[in-house]
Scaffold this motif. Structure first.
Motif, PDB file in Angstrom:
ATOM      1  N   ALA A 114       0.830  -1.213   0.000  1.00 13.75           N
ATOM      2  CA  ALA A 114       0.000   0.000   0.000  1.00 13.75           C
ATOM      3  C   ALA A 114       0.863   1.261   0.000  1.00 13.75           C
ATOM      4  O   ALA A 114       0.443   2.307  -0.515  1.00 13.75           O
ATOM      5  CB  ALA A 114      -0.934  -0.009   1.206  1.00 13.75           C
ATOM      6  N   GLU A 115       2.057   1.159   0.563  1.00 15.36           N
ATOM      7  CA  GLU A 115       2.969   2.310   0.615  1.00 15.36           C
ATOM      8  C   GLU A 115       3.804   2.469  -0.655  1.00 15.36           C
ATOM      9  O   GLU A 115       4.514   3.463  -0.799  1.00 15.36           O
ATOM     10  CB  GLU A 115       3.926   2.148   1.797  1.00 15.36           C
ATOM     11  CG  GLU A 115       3.247   2.131   3.157  1.00 15.36           C
ATOM     12  CD  GLU A 115       4.175   1.629   4.262  1.00 15.36           C
ATOM     13  OE1 GLU A 115       3.736   1.613   5.427  1.00 15.36           O
ATOM     14  OE2 GLU A 115       5.327   1.252   3.957  1.00 15.36           O
ATOM     15  N   THR A 116       3.730   1.487  -1.550  1.00 13.33           N
ATOM     16  CA  THR A 116       4.586   1.477  -2.736  1.00 13.33           C
ATOM     17  C   THR A 116       3.802   1.970  -3.939  1.00 13.33           C
ATOM     18  O   THR A 116       2.818   1.352  -4.352  1.00 13.33           O
ATOM     19  CB  THR A 116       5.135   0.064  -3.001  1.00 13.33           C
ATOM     20  OG1 THR A 116       5.798  -0.407  -1.824  1.00 13.33           O
ATOM     21  CG2 THR A 116       6.125   0.087  -4.160  1.00 13.33           C
ATOM     22  N   ASN A 117       4.225   3.065  -4.503  1.00 12.66           N
ATOM     23  CA  ASN A 117       3.508   3.701  -5.602  1.00 12.66           C
ATOM     24  C   ASN A 117       3.333   2.757  -6.793  1.00 12.66           C
ATOM     25  O   ASN A 117       4.292   2.147  -7.268  1.00 12.66           O
ATOM     26  CB  ASN A 117       4.279   4.952  -6.064  1.00 12.66           C
ATOM     27  CG  ASN A 117       3.502   5.743  -7.087  1.00 12.66           C
ATOM     28  OD1 ASN A 117       2.303   5.961  -6.933  1.00 12.66           O
ATOM     29  ND2 ASN A 117       4.167   6.166  -8.145  1.00 12.66           N
ATOM     30  N   GLY A 118       2.084   2.634  -7.262  1.00 11.90           N
ATOM     31  CA  GLY A 118       1.809   1.890  -8.481  1.00 11.90           C
ATOM     32  C   GLY A 118       1.513   0.415  -8.305  1.00 11.90           C
ATOM     33  O   GLY A 118       1.071  -0.242  -9.251  1.00 11.90           O
ATOM     34  N   LEU A 119       1.740  -0.147  -7.118  1.00 15.10           N
ATOM     35  CA  LEU A 119       1.461  -1.561  -6.886  1.00 15.10           C
ATOM     36  C   LEU A 119       0.141  -1.722  -6.143  1.00 15.10           C
ATOM     37  O   LEU A 119      -0.251  -0.853  -5.359  1.00 15.10           O
ATOM     38  CB  LEU A 119       2.588  -2.221  -6.092  1.00 15.10           C
ATOM     39  CG  LEU A 119       3.979  -2.196  -6.729  1.00 15.10           C
ATOM     40  CD1 LEU A 119       4.971  -2.945  -5.849  1.00 15.10           C
ATOM     41  CD2 LEU A 119       3.955  -2.790  -8.137  1.00 15.10           C
ATOM     42  N   ALA A 178       0.258  -0.639 -13.469  1.00 10.08           N
ATOM     43  CA  ALA A 178       0.728   0.740 -13.639  1.00 10.08           C
ATOM     44  C   ALA A 178       2.096   0.813 -14.304  1.00 10.08           C
ATOM     45  O   ALA A 178       2.458   1.860 -14.864  1.00 10.08           O
ATOM     46  CB  ALA A 178       0.772   1.445 -12.281  1.00 10.08           C
ATOM     47  N   TYR A 179       2.841  -0.272 -14.269  1.00 14.79           N
ATOM     48  CA  TYR A 179       4.207  -0.249 -14.810  1.00 14.79           C
ATOM     49  C   TYR A 179       4.358  -1.006 -16.123  1.00 14.79           C
ATOM     50  O   TYR A 179       5.469  -1.111 -16.640  1.00 14.79           O
ATOM     51  CB  TYR A 179       5.187  -0.778 -13.766  1.00 14.79           C
ATOM     52  CG  TYR A 179       5.294   0.157 -12.582  1.00 14.79           C
ATOM     53  CD1 TYR A 179       5.898   1.396 -12.716  1.00 14.79           C
ATOM     54  CD2 TYR A 179       4.724  -0.183 -11.358  1.00 14.79           C
ATOM     55  CE1 TYR A 179       5.963   2.276 -11.643  1.00 14.79           C
ATOM     56  CE2 TYR A 179       4.779   0.691 -10.284  1.00 14.79           C
ATOM     57  CZ  TYR A 179       5.400   1.913 -10.437  1.00 14.79           C
ATOM     58  OH  TYR A 179       5.456   2.797  -9.378  1.00 14.79           O
ATOM     59  N   ILE A 180       3.253  -1.516 -16.655  1.00 11.11           N
ATOM     60  CA  ILE A 180       3.337  -2.133 -17.979  1.00 11.11           C
ATOM     61  C   ILE A 180       3.417  -1.010 -19.019  1.00 11.11           C
ATOM     62  O   ILE A 180       2.545  -0.141 -19.079  1.00 11.11           O
ATOM     63  CB  ILE A 180       2.131  -3.051 -18.253  1.00 11.11           C
ATOM     64  CG1 ILE A 180       2.006  -4.093 -17.135  1.00 11.11           C
ATOM     65  CG2 ILE A 180       2.263  -3.697 -19.619  1.00 11.11           C
ATOM     66  CD1 ILE A 180       3.239  -4.944 -16.907  1.00 11.11           C
ATOM     67  N   GLY A 181       4.479  -1.033 -19.815  1.00 13.73           N
ATOM     68  CA  GLY A 181       4.745   0.052 -20.757  1.00 13.73           C
ATOM     69  C   GLY A 181       5.729   1.078 -20.234  1.00 13.73           C
ATOM     70  O   GLY A 181       6.147   1.981 -20.981  1.00 13.73           O
ATOM     71  N   ALA A 182       6.106   0.945 -18.956  1.00 15.74           N
ATOM     72  CA  ALA A 182       7.088   1.876 -18.387  1.00 15.74           C
ATOM     73  C   ALA A 182       8.479   1.587 -18.932  1.00 15.74           C
ATOM     74  O   ALA A 182       8.741   0.522 -19.505  1.00 15.74           O
ATOM     75  CB  ALA A 182       7.072   1.771 -16.864  1.00 15.74           C
ATOM     76  N   LYS A 183       9.373   2.549 -18.717  1.00 22.26           N
ATOM     77  CA  LYS A 183      10.739   2.437 -19.240  1.00 22.26           C
ATOM     78  C   LYS A 183      11.724   2.307 -18.086  1.00 22.26           C
ATOM     79  O   LYS A 183      11.630   3.019 -17.077  1.00 22.26           O
ATOM     80  CB  LYS A 183      11.083   3.666 -20.083  1.00 22.26           C
ATOM     81  CG  LYS A 183      12.419   3.589 -20.818  1.00 22.26           C
ATOM     82  CD  LYS A 183      12.706   4.871 -21.600  1.00 22.26           C
ATOM     83  CE  LYS A 183      11.710   5.065 -22.730  1.00 22.26           C
ATOM     84  NZ  LYS A 183      12.074   6.244 -23.561  1.00 22.26           N
ATOM     85  N   THR A 184      12.651   1.388 -18.206  1.00 26.37           N
ATOM     86  CA  THR A 184      13.683   1.190 -17.192  1.00 26.37           C
ATOM     87  C   THR A 184      14.770   2.250 -17.349  1.00 26.37           C
ATOM     88  O   THR A 184      14.845   2.926 -18.392  1.00 26.37           O
ATOM     89  CB  THR A 184      14.319  -0.197 -17.317  1.00 26.37           C
ATOM     90  OG1 THR A 184      15.115  -0.236 -18.517  1.00 26.37           O
ATOM     91  CG2 THR A 184      13.260  -1.289 -17.368  1.00 26.37           C
ATOM     92  N   PRO A 185      15.642   2.414 -16.354  1.00 25.95           N
ATOM     93  CA  PRO A 185      16.752   3.371 -16.491  1.00 25.95           C
ATOM     94  C   PRO A 185      17.642   3.078 -17.699  1.00 25.95           C
ATOM     95  O   PRO A 185      18.285   3.995 -18.235  1.00 25.95           O
ATOM     96  CB  PRO A 185      17.526   3.192 -15.184  1.00 25.95           C
ATOM     97  CG  PRO A 185      16.502   2.723 -14.209  1.00 25.95           C
ATOM     98  CD  PRO A 185      15.582   1.845 -14.994  1.00 25.95           C
TER      99      PRO A 185
END
Length: 404
Positions: A310-315, A332-339
């Protein structure tokens, strides 16, 4: 030369085992990896159970056991079912096998004709599907969404049944979601099954004793006594008693089905280890204090993970009602870009990113036929779980969200 038969072509290696192997490879290279892939209690087997095995070996109980199980072990199963589940069975309605997975295999091998359908409630333990495929059956996946609490509804069940449907496999508490069913929910499913006298129910109850929030367990057969002759209960001692390596599972169902399963087992391995059966007998018949102690620890860990997610953004995470897993949403992180500029295209890529960046091993939801999620095992210490969530939170903070 091709050594594998065609029946193995659609079968994939165990996803959790593959993740664990990848974690071990990284550890061998010197990386500090937290492996939350395998579902195995981190407790030792209770001392009285180990002592029972020792005494059995000393007493010479090391010969071939009866194929379907020793009389002592069968009686222990009968006592457990009567005492804890209000169910009455006879010895010829019980089989003891090398783990609950072999009970599943025996049942499917004994009953499936080519093309027979087995209904699987996704997300589900991935090897259900593989066993059905190996034996020529047709897995039919019923997606049970997070919005519906990962539960199968009577409407979904009714719509899925065809003349080829042979089995419904239900697992409560569930691996991987931890979903549990109330007695009323089981009865509504049973009302649908009752319309189809040739449809069998396999109720995997291996996590029966790992329940949270004061819930009381109800077996499918207990909720639906009129379906007793259509139901196979699958259970074992590995999870509740921290006995994964002892390899003892058992099934309870109609005698004709059990007899067919014993015939299958006789051709594969004969009986389960006699000494391990003595240990399992002591587990079922003996004091249950350690089981309750283990469950309390699992519940504390469940609460910890629920709070940390609950404290972790997007999960996201629906609080599991039982078992020792967390099936965490990562949409929320599908399609996101890694560093590094890579795109997280699915939950497989997300789990791979966590392993590489956070050095935390998890299993992607695709292994359980419901995405986008990842599963972690909570069967480890609170310190390790906190460290794992610290790393996961740090890794997801590095991701650049997909542009809308």
């Amino acid at each position: 030369m091709n050594y594998a038969s065609s029946r193995l072509t659609p079968v994939k290696p165990s996803a959790s085992a593959a993740v664990s192997q990848a974690a071990k490879a990284l550890k061998a290279e010197g990386h500090d990896v937290i492996d939350l892939g395998l579902g195995e209690p981190d407790f030792d087997t209770p001392a009285h159970i180990v002592e029972a095995a020792y005494q059995a070996a000393k007493a010479g109980q090391t010969r071939y056991p009866p194929t379907g199980g020793t009389a002592e072990m069968k009686n222990a199963v009968l006592g457990k079912l009567a005492r804890e589940n209000n169910l009455t069975y006879t010895p010829d309605e019980v089989i003891v096998s090398n783990g609950a997975k072999q009970v599943l295999f025996n049942a499917f091998m004994a009953t499936l004709e080519a093309g027979d359908e087995v209904l699987l409630c996704a997300p589900y333990f991935g090897q259900y599907k593989d066993i059905v495929l190996i034996l020529g059956g047709a897995p039919k996946v019923l997606p049970c969404s997070a919005e519906n609490g990962f539960r199968l509804t009577p409407e979904m069940l009714e719509a899925a049944i065809t003349p080829k449907t042979r089995w419904l496999l239900i697992n409560t508490p569930s691996n991987p979601s931890g979903v549990t069913y109330t007695p009323e929910e089981l009865k509504t499913l049973g009302a649908v099954i009752a319309k189809y006298p040739n449809l069998l129910v396999m109720s995997d109850e291996i996590y029966e004793h790992i329940l949270f929030d004061g819930q009381m367990f109800t077996s499918f057969t207990e909720a639906n006594p009129d379906l007793r002759d259509q139901t196979l209960i699958v259970n074992g001692v590995s999870k509740a008693y921290a006995m994964t390596g002892w390899r003892i599972g058992y099934g309870a169902g109609p005698s004709k089905l059990i007899n067919a399963m014993v015939k299958v087992q006789s051709q594969i391995c004969s009986g389960a280890c006699s000494v391990a059966q003595a240990a399992a007998t002591a587990a079922l018949n003996g004091p249950q204090d350690e089981v309750r102690k283990f469950n309390a620890a699992f519940e504390k860990r469940r609460n910890l993970i629920v709070n940390r997610v609950a404290e972790t953004n997007g999960l996201t995470l629906d609080a599991p009602g039982g078992a020792f897993y967390a099936y965490i949403g990562c949409a929320a992180y599908i399609g996101a870009k890694t560093p590094e500029g890579d795109i997280i295209k699915d939950d497989i890529a997300f789990s791979d990113y966590l392993l590489k960046d956070a050095k935390v091993a998890s299993v992607p939801g695709s292994a359980y036929d419901l995405s986008p999620f990842f599963r972690i095992s909570t069967a480890t210490s609170e310190d390790i779980l906190n460290e794992a969530m610290d790393r996961i939170a740090d890794s997801v903070s590095k991701l650049t969200p997909k542009e809308k």
